[in-house]
Design a protein around this motif. Structure first.
Motif, PDB file in Angstrom:
ATOM      1  N   ARG A  84      -3.444  -1.965  -1.737  1.00  0.00           N
ATOM      2  CA  ARG A  84      -4.027  -2.496  -0.648  1.00  0.00           C
ATOM      3  C   ARG A  84      -4.389  -1.681   0.608  1.00  0.00           C
ATOM      4  NH1 ARG A  84      -2.387  -7.187   1.433  1.00  0.00           N
ATOM      5  NH2 ARG A  84      -0.943  -6.160   2.905  1.00  0.00           N
ATOM      6  N   ASP A  92      -4.181  -2.290   3.591  1.00  0.00           N
ATOM      7  CA  ASP A  92      -3.438  -2.773   4.604  1.00  0.00           C
ATOM      8  C   ASP A  92      -2.053  -1.945   4.690  1.00  0.00           C
ATOM      9  OD1 ASP A  92      -5.287  -4.473   5.613  1.00  0.00           O
ATOM     10  OD2 ASP A  92      -4.245  -6.331   5.099  1.00  0.00           O
ATOM     11  N   ASP A  93      -1.745  -1.426   3.663  1.00  0.00           N
ATOM     12  CA  ASP A  93      -0.499  -0.756   3.676  1.00  0.00           C
ATOM     13  C   ASP A  93      -0.675   0.805   3.993  1.00  0.00           C
ATOM     14  OD1 ASP A  93       0.672  -2.892   2.021  1.00  0.00           O
ATOM     15  OD2 ASP A  93       0.076  -1.912   0.169  1.00  0.00           O
ATOM     16  N   ILE A 108     -11.305  -3.814  -2.365  1.00  0.00           N
ATOM     17  CA  ILE A 108     -11.178  -3.140  -1.232  1.00  0.00           C
ATOM     18  C   ILE A 108     -12.043  -3.189  -0.394  1.00  0.00           C
ATOM     19  CG2 ILE A 108     -10.259  -1.066  -0.148  1.00  0.00           C
ATOM     20  CD1 ILE A 108      -8.368  -2.059  -1.986  1.00  0.00           C
ATOM     21  N   THR A 146     -10.536  -5.192   9.612  1.00  0.00           N
ATOM     22  CA  THR A 146      -9.938  -4.078   9.180  1.00  0.00           C
ATOM     23  C   THR A 146      -9.898  -2.930  10.095  1.00  0.00           C
ATOM     24  OG1 THR A 146     -10.826  -4.723   6.747  1.00  0.00           O
ATOM     25  CG2 THR A 146     -10.100  -2.429   7.042  1.00  0.00           C
TER      26      THR A 146
END
Length: 306
Positions: free
Chosen positions: A214, A216-217, A248, A254
């Motif tokens: 991910r 986001d991590d 992704i 984002t």
């Protein structure tokens, strides 16, 4: 002053470059940006492309012409060359060496550039060999990072997308390992996560890295997000492609999580892994990145030929 002539016979892998050579190459590329010269007057470059290309082929041709050299070549060489008649790559290379002073080769098979270099009597530049490497793309990627952020050492680089077949990602990781303090996050689903050879290289050089499914991590601390396309043409199992496709993706939401001083890069072409709404964000560096290819490849051609 040109960069060190005679340092390389061929450009096959990013592993051939060290820090002094990179520094000299980037300095020369900066000096050549937006200029024209005569350092390669009378020299001929052959572009031999067995796979499609827009940016790599045209930027190499532009670079050669801006240095007053000449260009000849073929696209779709599987069809529009004697490969259609069964000629081996080695025989094709032997003949092209009689017509040109340098060969820029793109092939669909990993190892083809190294195979060509064995029989070549002129420099061979690997413009992508299947899922293997794309060293000149990684050179311009690194050049872009330095220009955008002012440094490479100490950065956190998130490399995303197709890391199994993505030759640009593999080559970039090799070059990043030369810089102190670099940290890499490989962001991809398991089916296209980076291979053990690159992980072993980073372990050997004590470069910290992590694997994550991910973005986001890791995005909150990333200085560079290097997105790549999932390469449908390299999958033999359609189910694996579907598992990787769209995993992704970068969009406006984002970008809200990306630090204000960071950049987003992509070797291009993109399909749907970066939403066009991101293009207007000043942190979107991928078109500037593509433009940097001309000056970088001018410097590289001088390195091999001047």
């Amino acid at each position: 002053m040109a960069v060190r002539a005679g340092t390389l016979d061929h450009v096959i892998s990013a592993a051939q470059f060290d820090r002094p050579l990179l520094d000299a190459l980037f300095a020369r590329a900066t000096a050549l940006e937006g200029t024209r010269g005569h350092s390669l007057t009378g020299r001929i470059m052959a572009t031999l492309f067995y796979e499609p290309s827009t940016r790599t082929r045209l930027s190499f041709e532009s670079a050669m012409l801006r240095l007053d050299g000449s260009v000849l070549g073929t696209e779709a060489a599987h069809v529009f060359s004697s490969a259609m008649k069964g000629e081996t790559l080695e025989d094709t290379i032997r003949m092209v060496c009689a017509y040109a002073d340098v060969i820029v080769l793109r092939h669909d098979r990993e190892g083809a550039a190294a195979q060509a270099a064995v029989v070549a009597t002129v420099p061979v530049i690997n413009a992508g060999d299947g899922p293997g490497e794309h060293p000149t793309q990684s050179l311009l990627d690194l050049f872009t990072i330095e220009r955008e952020l002012g440094r490479i050492g100490g950065l956190h680089v998130a490399i995303c997308g197709d890391l199994r077949f993505g030759r640009t990602a593999r080559s970039l990781a090799r070059l990043l390992a030369l810089y102190d303090g670099v940290r890499i996050s490989f962001v991809a689903p398991d089916v296209v996560q980076v291979g053990p050879d690159i992980r072993a290289l980073l372990d050997d050089r004590h470069v910290p890295y992590q694997l994550s499914p991910r973005l986001d991590d890791v995005i909150g601390s990333a200085d560079v997000v290097y997105q790549t396309r999932v390469q449908k043409e390299r999958f033999t199992d359609p189910a694996e492609f579907e598992r990787a496709r769209g995993a992704i993706r970068i969009d406006a939401a984002t970008m809200q999580r990306l630090p204000a001083t960071s950049v987003v890069m992509h070797p291009l072409p993109r399909v749907d892994e970066i939403d066009p709404e991101v293009d207007s964000d000043p942190r979107a560096a991928y078109f500037r990145q593509a433009a940097n290819g001309v000056a970088l490849r001018m410097a590289l051609l001088e390195l091999l030929l001047a």
